[in-house]
Design a protein around this motif. Structure first.
Motif, mmCIF file in Angstrom:
data_model
loop_
_atom_site.group_PDB
_atom_site.id
_atom_site.type_symbol
_atom_site.label_atom_id
_atom_site.label_comp_id
_atom_site.label_asym_id
_atom_site.label_seq_id
_atom_site.Cartn_x
_atom_site.Cartn_y
_atom_site.Cartn_z
ATOM 1 N N LEU A 15 0.709 -1.390 -0.416
ATOM 2 C CA LEU A 15 0.191 0.107 -0.361
ATOM 3 C C LEU A 15 0.715 1.344 -0.159
ATOM 4 O O LEU A 15 0.133 2.306 -0.697
ATOM 5 C CB LEU A 15 -1.100 -0.283 1.323
ATOM 6 C CG LEU A 15 -1.786 -1.024 1.330
ATOM 7 C CD1 LEU A 15 -2.772 -1.079 2.192
ATOM 8 C CD2 LEU A 15 -2.916 -1.079 0.453
ATOM 9 N N ILE A 16 1.461 1.127 0.723
ATOM 10 C CA ILE A 16 3.003 2.337 0.951
ATOM 11 C C ILE A 16 3.441 2.674 -0.910
ATOM 12 O O ILE A 16 3.951 3.649 -1.352
ATOM 13 C CB ILE A 16 3.796 2.256 1.406
ATOM 14 C CG1 ILE A 16 3.444 2.227 2.898
ATOM 15 C CG2 ILE A 16 4.705 3.280 1.813
ATOM 16 C CD1 ILE A 16 4.416 2.107 4.458
ATOM 17 N N GLY A 19 0.783 4.129 -3.307
ATOM 18 C CA GLY A 19 0.692 5.467 -2.783
ATOM 19 C C GLY A 19 1.437 5.941 -2.840
ATOM 20 O O GLY A 19 1.341 7.341 -3.894
ATOM 21 N N SER A 22 1.070 6.957 -6.845
ATOM 22 C CA SER A 22 0.180 6.979 -7.400
ATOM 23 C C SER A 22 0.633 9.250 -7.241
ATOM 24 O O SER A 22 0.258 9.800 -8.073
ATOM 25 C CB SER A 22 -0.975 7.257 -6.695
ATOM 26 O OG SER A 22 -1.340 6.814 -5.682
ATOM 27 N N SER A 23 0.800 9.069 -5.810
ATOM 28 C CA SER A 23 1.785 10.391 -5.742
ATOM 29 C C SER A 23 2.449 10.978 -6.817
ATOM 30 O O SER A 23 2.698 12.688 -6.979
ATOM 31 C CB SER A 23 1.649 10.827 -4.402
ATOM 32 O OG SER A 23 2.735 9.839 -4.108
#
Length: 89
Positions: A15-16, A19, A22-23
């Motif tokens: 998940l990290i 994230g 995506s950022s």
């Protein structure tokens, strides 16, 4: 129990990673400057500025003549000549 902890760790790290990716794709300008700063610091750490100098001739500090041995002197102190225990014991 260890297998369950590993699975939770993989999920959290996944998940990290999602994230961060995506950022980075949504706003890449926010990450260019920190990446450049980190790269420059790493490059300066790997190749320090004193290696950039091509002229490494330094004047010799001492003459290259024959070396003379140092002479040692014994300085007489004020201690007693006896090897007994000290007076304060």
């Amino acid at each position: 129990m260890k297998n369950r902890d590993r699975t939770i760790g993989y999920i959290i790290f996944g998940l990290i990673a999602i994230g961060l990716l995506s950022s980075i794709f949504s706003n890449p300008g926010a990450y260019i400057i920190p990446i450049l700063v980190f790269g420059i610091v790493f490059w300066l750490y790997k190749y320090p500025p004193n290696r950039w100098r091509y002229n490494r001739t330094t004047p010799p500090r001492f003459g290259k003549g024959k070396r003379r041995n140092a002479t040692f002197r014994v300085i007489n102190g004020s201690k007693d000549d006896s090897d007994d225990t000290p007076k304060y014991h």
